[in-house]
Design an enzyme around this catalytic site. Sequence first.
Site, PDB file in Angstrom:
ATOM      1  N   LYS A  42       2.344   2.278  -2.611  1.00 36.77           N
ATOM      2  CA  LYS A  42       1.409   3.417  -2.239  1.00 36.77           C
ATOM      3  C   LYS A  42       1.572   4.358  -3.222  1.00 36.77           C
ATOM      4  O   LYS A  42       0.544   5.151  -3.286  1.00 36.77           O
ATOM      5  CB  LYS A  42       1.368   3.582  -1.239  1.00 36.77           C
ATOM      6  CG  LYS A  42       1.184   1.974  -0.029  1.00 36.77           C
ATOM      7  CD  LYS A  42       0.346   1.722   1.335  1.00 36.77           C
ATOM      8  CE  LYS A  42       0.607   0.765   1.453  1.00 36.77           C
ATOM      9  NZ  LYS A  42      -0.327  -0.503   0.550  1.00 36.77           N
ATOM     10  N   ASP A 257      -5.121   1.425  -1.694  1.00 40.61           N
ATOM     11  CA  ASP A 257      -4.377   2.209  -2.563  1.00 40.61           C
ATOM     12  C   ASP A 257      -5.383   3.680  -3.528  1.00 40.61           C
ATOM     13  O   ASP A 257      -5.373   4.578  -3.317  1.00 40.61           O
ATOM     14  CB  ASP A 257      -3.459   1.928  -3.756  1.00 40.61           C
ATOM     15  CG  ASP A 257      -2.251   1.687  -2.130  1.00 40.61           C
ATOM     16  OD1 ASP A 257      -2.409   1.826  -0.952  1.00 40.61           O
ATOM     17  OD2 ASP A 257      -1.481   1.104  -2.802  1.00 40.61           O
TER      18      ASP A 257
END
Length: 319
Positions: A42, A257
């Site tokens: 992420k 993300d």
Amino acid sequence: MTRATLISLGSINADFQVRIDQPPGAKETLLARDFCRFAGGKASNTAYLAARFGHPSLLIGRVGDDGLAEQTFAPLRDLGVCLEGVSTAKSEATGVSMILVPPDGKKHIVLASNANDQWDDAAIGQMREAIVRAALPAFLVLDFEVPAAVVRLAVEVAQARGIKVVVDPSFPDRVADDLLPAFLAITPNPDEAEGLSGKPAASIEQAATAAKALRERGVDIVCVKLGDGGCVLATADTLTHLPAERVDVVDSTGAGDAFTGLFAIALSEGHAPREAAAWGVAGANRAVTVYGSQPGYPDREQLLARVPRILERARTLDA
Ligand code: RIB
């Protein structure tokens, strides 16, 4: 225009990805194709986006002393992401995600956190130093795929410098209640929103209720990322549903993300939460059309072409 520094703290992974023809079942060997290695995690994904959008971008996290870290660093180096906040855990493997993508694009991920969970005092000191030295103005975008104690300290150091914090609450069971008021914004998916608020969040109405509950617990801006690529935004003034565009979903890996990264980038550029949420939806909608996380992320021109269409269809919900 001075662009804020985006500091990304959280997971750094090497992604290994294949396509499969049907979702995996128990006790079977599946044949797969289109094997690819990608940069992932992420924090790496948001750091990549920040640099792609012309912001000074600083990555903070942990990798192992194997060759896998280079898989993630390569695209970040190409874009000029600062890696001074990344430290190496001795005798550990870099975080690895094994990703299976079925025909509907709804990925299955098996994550070995590895070095992401191995922080010693030196690594924590390096993290603190990176935040203390980051050029202001700055935003901290973080996830909880690193130890909660590391996140807590990062938030304290950021707050002391006036750095705003935007949070992807994966893993939600690591998010302590008393930290919520320190966050400017949080972007849970429906499962995470339910885990944090105790209320189901799968439908638009449910997501709105869960988002309001999280605001009452102290987060200023709550944006629940819906399963269809849209979102529900809750601020002090309004509750808004921003629907997704219809797209052919190829691979949903990393779309969340893209949402969080672009939402944070837009806020850092002074956009109102509603517009920032439209950036998130537009970015996530673009990301799912391409195989792999970062390869599907839009550039500024591609993103801004989509944002007006998302805003046109946004509708205010009853509070
Ligand atoms: O959120 C998507 C990212 O997390 C991927 O890059 C993969 O590493 C997953 O674990």
